[in-house]
Design an enzyme around this catalytic site. Structure first.
Site, PDB file in Angstrom:
ATOM      1  N   GLU A 139      -6.647   4.780   8.095  1.00 20.23           N
ATOM      2  CA  GLU A 139      -6.471   6.202   7.745  1.00 20.23           C
ATOM      3  C   GLU A 139      -7.736   6.760   7.106  1.00 20.23           C
ATOM      4  OE1 GLU A 139      -2.808   5.755   5.559  1.00 20.23           O
ATOM      5  OE2 GLU A 139      -1.762   5.313   7.431  1.00 20.23           O
ATOM      6  N   ASN A 150       0.860  -1.190   0.000  1.00 26.74           N
ATOM      7  CA  ASN A 150       0.000   0.000   0.000  1.00 26.74           C
ATOM      8  C   ASN A 150       0.894   1.236   0.000  1.00 26.74           C
ATOM      9  OD1 ASN A 150      -1.829   2.048   0.507  1.00 26.74           O
ATOM     10  ND2 ASN A 150      -2.197   1.466   2.641  1.00 26.74           N
ATOM     11  N   GLU A 172      -5.118  -4.857  11.100  1.00 26.26           N
ATOM     12  CA  GLU A 172      -4.122  -3.807  11.238  1.00 26.26           C
ATOM     13  C   GLU A 172      -4.353  -3.048  12.547  1.00 26.26           C
ATOM     14  OE1 GLU A 172      -2.250  -2.717   7.283  1.00 26.26           O
ATOM     15  OE2 GLU A 172      -3.941  -1.387   7.558  1.00 26.26           O
ATOM     16  N   LYS A 222       0.031   4.290  -0.274  1.00 23.07           N
ATOM     17  CA  LYS A 222      -0.623   5.496   0.260  1.00 23.07           C
ATOM     18  C   LYS A 222      -0.396   6.659  -0.730  1.00 23.07           C
ATOM     19  CE  LYS A 222       0.182   3.615   4.792  1.00 23.07           C
ATOM     20  NZ  LYS A 222       0.211   3.799   6.219  1.00 23.07           N
ATOM     21  N   GLY A 234       2.710   2.444  10.741  1.00 17.15           N
ATOM     22  CA  GLY A 234       3.637   3.544  10.496  1.00 17.15           C
ATOM     23  C   GLY A 234       4.386   3.995  11.735  1.00 17.15           C
ATOM     24  N   SER A 273       3.754  -1.944  10.382  1.00 19.40           N
ATOM     25  CA  SER A 273       5.221  -1.911  10.502  1.00 19.40           C
ATOM     26  C   SER A 273       5.888  -3.234  10.133  1.00 19.40           C
ATOM     27  CB  SER A 273       5.633  -1.463  11.911  1.00 19.40           C
ATOM     28  OG  SER A 273       5.166  -0.156  12.149  1.00 19.40           O
ATOM     29  N   HIS A 331      -9.428   1.194   5.315  1.00 18.02           N
ATOM     30  CA  HIS A 331      -8.126   1.390   5.964  1.00 18.02           C
ATOM     31  C   HIS A 331      -8.304   2.355   7.133  1.00 18.02           C
ATOM     32  CE1 HIS A 331      -3.983   2.671   6.593  1.00 18.02           C
ATOM     33  NE2 HIS A 331      -3.618   1.567   5.977  1.00 18.02           N
TER      34      HIS A 331
HETATM   35  C1  PEP Z   1      -0.672   0.292   6.246  1.00 17.61           C
HETATM   36  O1  PEP Z   1      -0.785   1.460   5.960  1.00 17.61           O
HETATM   37  O2  PEP Z   1      -1.560  -0.504   5.904  1.00 17.61           O
HETATM   38  C2  PEP Z   1       0.507  -0.130   6.992  1.00 17.61           C
HETATM   39  C3  PEP Z   1       0.483  -1.320   7.529  1.00 17.61           C
HETATM   40  O3  PEP Z   1       1.537   0.754   7.075  1.00 17.61           O
HETATM   41  P1  PEP Z   1       2.996   0.466   7.692  1.00 17.61           P
HETATM   42  O4  PEP Z   1       3.485  -0.836   7.106  1.00 17.61           O
HETATM   43  O5  PEP Z   1       3.830   1.624   7.245  1.00 17.61           O
HETATM   44  O6  PEP Z   1       2.853   0.371   9.174  1.00 17.61           O
END
Ligand code: PEP
Length: 257
Positions: A104, A11, A174, A13, A180, A220, A102
């Protein structure tokens, strides 16, 4: 590890112009030619809308074995929704997977559980696979409410669907506190929640449908922690943000074991 196909999804973003996206695909394609994905693995790339067409062309012209994904869609097929993109438009670009709900989108853009459900409907209506994101905040986890939060999100999006419809879903667990932040849920915590999600799906749609659903972990993920996560029996893949922005890092995650 399960016998379900493992799906690693990058992803991006709001990163990568369409020029950068093409260079990325070329570099990833070279890595995959040198060392093809392991049997039973699949990889999807989720660029921003502006790069979808370029990535589609780059993947298809070189037959790169990577699926095209999107990060979001609107729930309606068309209409007066300035700035939005419909599932129908994505399907016409050969998009195979669409991330829905998601954290976000839920937190920064106020997407409700009802809207997320309608987006899942739209993605399925156009014969694509939704990657439905669920996960708890740090406060919810510390209050011992993580499972309840995830169950509520799942129920809102899944209850009342046909068994066949449920079997097609990908669920991404998640934990919001891990996205992040460099904080990863331990592989045991990820497995525990993935098993909980599968049990919830079983109560909503039966054992066969629940057994077919792929459950990703996201938060992460990097080349060093991917293998341990992928070895867990209920973790069927990874949704990767930051570490998907470099071809070699995404490639190593996809090959980890
Ligand atoms: C995500 O945005 O779905 C995500 C898991 O981001 P990150 O790997 O940067 O934590």
């Amino acid at each position: 590890m399960s016998d379900r196909e493992l799906l690693v999804s990058g992803n991006w973003k709001m990163n990568q112009t369409h020029f950068e996206a093409i260079q990325f695909v070329q570099a990833l394609a070279a890595l995959l030619r040198a060392r093809p994905l392991r049997t039973g693995r699949a990889l999807s790339l989720h660029p921003p809308f502006t790069a979808l067409r370029s990535v589609q062309t780059a993947l298809e012209s070189d037959a790169v074995p990577v699926a095209l994904g999107a990060q979001n869609c609107h729930e309606a097929d068309k209409g007066a929704f300035t700035g939005e993109v419909s599932a129908e438009m994505l399907a016409k670009l050969n998009v195979g997977f669409v991330i829905v709900g998601h954290s976000e989108r839920r937190q920064l853009f106020g997407e409700s559980d009802e809207q997320v459900r309608a987006k899942v409907d739209a993605v399925l209506r156009h014969k694509m696979t939704p990657i439905l994101c669920v996960g708890e905040t740090l406060d919810e986890r510390q209050a011992g409410e993580a499972r309840a939060r995830v169950s509520a999100q799942l129920e809102a999006a899944v209850k009342g669907r046909s068994r066949a419809g449920v079997a097609e879903l990908v669920i991404a667990y998640e934990p919001i506190w891990a996205i992040g932040t460099g904080e990863t849920a331990s592989a045991d915590d990820a497995e525990e929640m993935a098993a909980h999600i599968r049990a919830e799906l079983e109560s909503l749609a039966g054992k066969d449908a629940a057994g077919a659903v792929r459950i990703q972990y996201g938060g992460s993920v990097n080349p060093d922690n991917a293998g341990e996560l992928l070895r867990k029996p209920n973790v069927d893949g990874l949704l990767v943000g930051g570490a998907s922005l470099k071809p070699d890092s995404l490639f190593e995650i996809a090959q980890a074991r």
